[in-house]
Design a protein around this motif. Sequence first.
Motif, PDB file in Angstrom:
ATOM      1  N   MET A 141      20.990  43.888  28.164  1.00 24.35           N
ATOM      2  CA  MET A 141      20.184  44.884  27.473  1.00 24.35           C
ATOM      3  C   MET A 141      19.997  46.095  28.398  1.00 24.35           C
ATOM      4  O   MET A 141      19.404  45.957  29.464  1.00 24.35           O
ATOM      5  CB  MET A 141      18.821  44.301  27.099  1.00 24.35           C
ATOM      6  N   PRO A 142      20.497  47.257  28.014  1.00 23.42           N
ATOM      7  CA  PRO A 142      20.332  48.407  28.886  1.00 23.42           C
ATOM      8  C   PRO A 142      18.915  48.963  28.813  1.00 23.42           C
ATOM      9  O   PRO A 142      18.261  48.913  27.768  1.00 23.42           O
ATOM     10  CB  PRO A 142      21.332  49.424  28.331  1.00 23.42           C
ATOM     11  N   VAL A 143      18.436  49.463  29.923  1.00 18.86           N
ATOM     12  CA  VAL A 143      17.203  50.251  29.909  1.00 18.86           C
ATOM     13  C   VAL A 143      17.547  51.598  29.293  1.00 18.86           C
ATOM     14  O   VAL A 143      18.658  52.111  29.460  1.00 18.86           O
ATOM     15  CB  VAL A 143      16.650  50.419  31.339  1.00 18.86           C
ATOM     16  N   VAL A 144      16.619  52.173  28.542  1.00 16.64           N
ATOM     17  CA  VAL A 144      16.858  53.471  27.910  1.00 16.64           C
ATOM     18  C   VAL A 144      15.762  54.448  28.317  1.00 16.64           C
ATOM     19  O   VAL A 144      14.644  54.044  28.676  1.00 16.64           O
ATOM     20  CB  VAL A 144      16.894  53.361  26.363  1.00 16.64           C
ATOM     21  N   GLY A 262      27.193  57.755  38.136  1.00 15.67           N
ATOM     22  CA  GLY A 262      27.115  56.456  38.784  1.00 15.67           C
ATOM     23  C   GLY A 262      25.851  55.667  38.512  1.00 15.67           C
ATOM     24  O   GLY A 262      25.717  54.537  38.981  1.00 15.67           O
ATOM     25  N   PHE A 263      24.927  56.229  37.750  1.00 14.39           N
ATOM     26  CA  PHE A 263      23.650  55.551  37.524  1.00 14.39           C
ATOM     27  C   PHE A 263      23.814  54.416  36.529  1.00 14.39           C
ATOM     28  O   PHE A 263      24.440  54.568  35.490  1.00 14.39           O
ATOM     29  CB  PHE A 263      22.606  56.543  37.004  1.00 14.39           C
ATOM     30  N   GLU A 264      23.215  53.267  36.838  1.00  9.47           N
ATOM     31  CA  GLU A 264      23.261  52.124  35.938  1.00  9.47           C
ATOM     32  C   GLU A 264      22.039  51.251  36.127  1.00  9.47           C
ATOM     33  O   GLU A 264      21.633  50.975  37.257  1.00  9.47           O
ATOM     34  CB  GLU A 264      24.512  51.275  36.190  1.00  9.47           C
ATOM     35  N   SER A 265      21.448  50.823  35.032  1.00  6.72           N
ATOM     36  CA  SER A 265      20.342  49.861  35.076  1.00  6.72           C
ATOM     37  C   SER A 265      20.350  49.065  33.779  1.00  6.72           C
ATOM     38  O   SER A 265      19.986  49.580  32.722  1.00  6.72           O
ATOM     39  CB  SER A 265      18.997  50.570  35.250  1.00  6.72           C
ATOM     40  N   VAL A 266      20.788  47.830  33.874  1.00  7.52           N
ATOM     41  CA  VAL A 266      20.831  46.950  32.711  1.00  7.52           C
ATOM     42  C   VAL A 266      20.120  45.648  33.057  1.00  7.52           C
ATOM     43  O   VAL A 266      20.068  45.239  34.219  1.00  7.52           O
ATOM     44  CB  VAL A 266      22.278  46.665  32.249  1.00  7.52           C
ATOM     45  N   LEU A 267      19.560  45.022  32.051  1.00  7.63           N
ATOM     46  CA  LEU A 267      18.897  43.734  32.220  1.00  7.63           C
ATOM     47  C   LEU A 267      19.811  42.636  31.704  1.00  7.63           C
ATOM     48  O   LEU A 267      20.434  42.786  30.652  1.00  7.63           O
ATOM     49  CB  LEU A 267      17.577  43.708  31.442  1.00  7.63           C
ATOM     50  N   HIS A 268      19.901  41.572  32.462  1.00  2.00           N
ATOM     51  CA  HIS A 268      20.683  40.422  32.038  1.00  2.00           C
ATOM     52  C   HIS A 268      19.766  39.229  31.808  1.00  2.00           C
ATOM     53  O   HIS A 268      18.838  38.999  32.578  1.00  2.00           O
ATOM     54  CB  HIS A 268      21.727  40.074  33.107  1.00  2.00           C
TER      55      HIS A 268
END
Length: 340
Positions: A141-144, A262-268
């Motif tokens: 689930m990506p952070v938005v 390059g920014f990335e923040s997703v929840l697993h």
Amino acid sequence: MSAEMSRRRALALAALLLPGAAAAQPANQPGGASAGQPSGPAWPTRPVTLIVPFPAGGGNDAMARIVADKLSAALGQQVVVDNRGGGGGNIGTRAVARAAPDGYTLLLGHTGTISVNPSLFATAGYNPRKDFAPIGLMATMPVVLLAHPSFPGKTIADVIAAAKAAPGKISIGTSAVGTGGYMTAELFKASAGVDVTLVPYKGTGPMMNDLVGGHVQVAFGILAPALGNIEAKTLRVVAVMSRERFPLLPEVPTADESGLPGFESVLHYGLLAPAGTPPAVVARINTALQELVRSEEVGKRIRAEGGAPLTSTPEEYAADIDREETKWSALVRRLGLKGD
């Protein structure tokens, strides 16, 4: 009678007099328990507890309940969801780390509790690499980045420009300290080099209320609680924090392509068991989990919660935990963040 025949008769008589003797043969002999198999009757023989380290009603709880019923059918025993909130997710997570490694206690794992909390909270009380047996991933689930309609910025680049034009004046809402939204906001500040004021809320609900009411103009959070407001146009999505555009929001750009390379923040999300759980049990749950996550019904329910189905082997989940913990612990140390 030869000595050999006498020995065989003696063994046969012992077997008749001591019926349990056959069960005492070594595990590596035919008829004994094979390596990695749980001892005693075939697992599971009673209900399995799936601990969610947060109160009912949130994203973690929703993910657990999506798989619990289907997993119950696959295993032939009920999988009972047990919400044990508190301590930013540490209390329930710590309980699983200390549980008996017999396959009857599982954890709904989440990036925040497994990969952030051990470095953020001095009292977390568990080691993500040593205290758990990863079973498998189930969703991502990506952070938005959400914005009130009155906020003029349309892209991440616009938010960065506004923040640099008025240092300290822009407030960004997040969920509680240590959650995905909060850590993403901290990563955003560090990556973009901006001075913004973070406003952590105790829960996603209060944050969403203030965002819809215009008390904060932008916020980092997960998608599910915002879907209704997005459809009603009382909120809009500025960017998704995944490397690729999210299937539910194909028209929304990523942070990488709209101003923050390059920014990335997703929840697993995934399932874990206490370290030392028999490999055969882990393998059986993983097989069932992969099958149900790939089903049309479960995939649809995960997407309805703002996520995307994701499967893995236990080894792949362990590698994911290692990568994410390395990433977030480095940020915690660099910024001197503390969750206690």
